[in-house]
Design an enzyme around this catalytic site. Structure first.
Site, PDB file in Angstrom:
ATOM      1  N   TYR A  19      28.394 -26.467 -26.072  1.00 58.40           N
ATOM      2  CA  TYR A  19      28.646 -25.174 -25.177  1.00 58.40           C
ATOM      3  C   TYR A  19      29.570 -25.301 -23.893  1.00 58.40           C
ATOM      4  CZ  TYR A  19      27.849 -20.993 -22.182  1.00 58.40           C
ATOM      5  OH  TYR A  19      28.278 -20.199 -21.132  1.00 58.40           O
ATOM      6  N   SER A  48      34.078 -26.204 -16.586  1.00 59.34           N
ATOM      7  CA  SER A  48      34.499 -26.623 -15.810  1.00 59.34           C
ATOM      8  C   SER A  48      34.970 -28.002 -15.331  1.00 59.34           C
ATOM      9  CB  SER A  48      34.446 -26.204 -14.330  1.00 59.34           C
ATOM     10  OG  SER A  48      34.936 -26.851 -13.449  1.00 59.34           O
TER      11      SER A  48
END
Length: 231
Positions: A154, A142
């Site tokens: 990641y 996000s």
């Protein structure tokens, strides 16, 4: 908004990557239970559950991707559902301590793989109105939340996967493709570890639901627990 979903996927064909364990295994099994023919992507040394069609597919290998799509085309001539589930976690350190090889590996599996697989699967997906692409992302992607605290490769790879979802919707939504991304939640898998808050089966629920959308369903969104969330 009322979203219409298939109660049966009989006659439809699904491809699920990383289907040998964890969330991918549960997604593949549930799609098969719903009647779909499910091709279960796995590496050469891995096995998949009974009832699935094992498909050797290393998403970092373009030749593997081409061969996998060609096999499905030869055998079934269609793909109705593509679930880009295969993913890896980086080594959880901050960027200055992360090796380039670790960054490259994470990006190759989590972003480049789904992008290439979508590229090669699109001709089959576009044959029928309402084919679905489900990209298994993460709340750690996000842009509106906390992006620090390690895991840079990641996090950024999953943000890229969300951007790929938005692109697929914008480019192909009016041609019938329904592309969505999903945060499955922190699950007790090899990646999530034993202390995670939900089982792999619980984490599979929303990806399976997205894979059941009927033509005209919403696309280009990021979902968690069957609700749209910000990213």
């Amino acid at each position: 908004m009322e979203i219409e979903t298939y109660s049966s996927l009989g006659g439809q064909v699904a491809l699920v990557t990383g289907a040998n364990r964890g969330i991918g295994e549960r997604v593949a099994a549930r799609l098969a239970d719903l009647g779909a023919t499910v091709y279960a992507g796995k590496r050469a040394d891995e096995t998949v559950a009974a009832g699935l069609r094992p498909l050797e597919l290393d998403v970092t290998d373009e030749d593997d991707i081409v061969d996998a799509v060609d096999r499905i085309d030869d055998e079934k001539g269609r793909i109705d559902v593509l679930v880009n589930n295969a993913g890896v976690m980086d080594n959880r350190v901050a960027l200055e301590d992360m090796g380039t090889a670790e960054i490259d590996r994470t990006m190759a599996v989590n972003l480049r793989g789904p992008m290439l697989l979508s590229k090669y699967a699109l001709p089959l997906l576009l044959l029928r109105d309402g084919s679905r692409i489900v990209n298994v992302s993460s709340g750690l992607s996000s842009l509106t939340g906390e992006m620090g605290r390690g895991m840079p490769a990641y996090r950024v790879s999953k943000s890229g996967l969300n951007a790929l979802t938005a692109y697929l919707d914008a480019e192909y939504g009016d041609q019938g493709i329904i592309a969505n991304a999903v945060c499955p939640g922190w699950a007790r898998t090899e990646m999530g570890g034993p202390d995670a808050e939900r089982s792999a089966g619980e984490a599979a629920e929303t990806p399976v639901w997205l894979a059941r959308f009927k033509p005209g369903g919403p696309g280009g969104e990021f979902w968690r627990d069957k609700q749209v969330i910000e990213w």
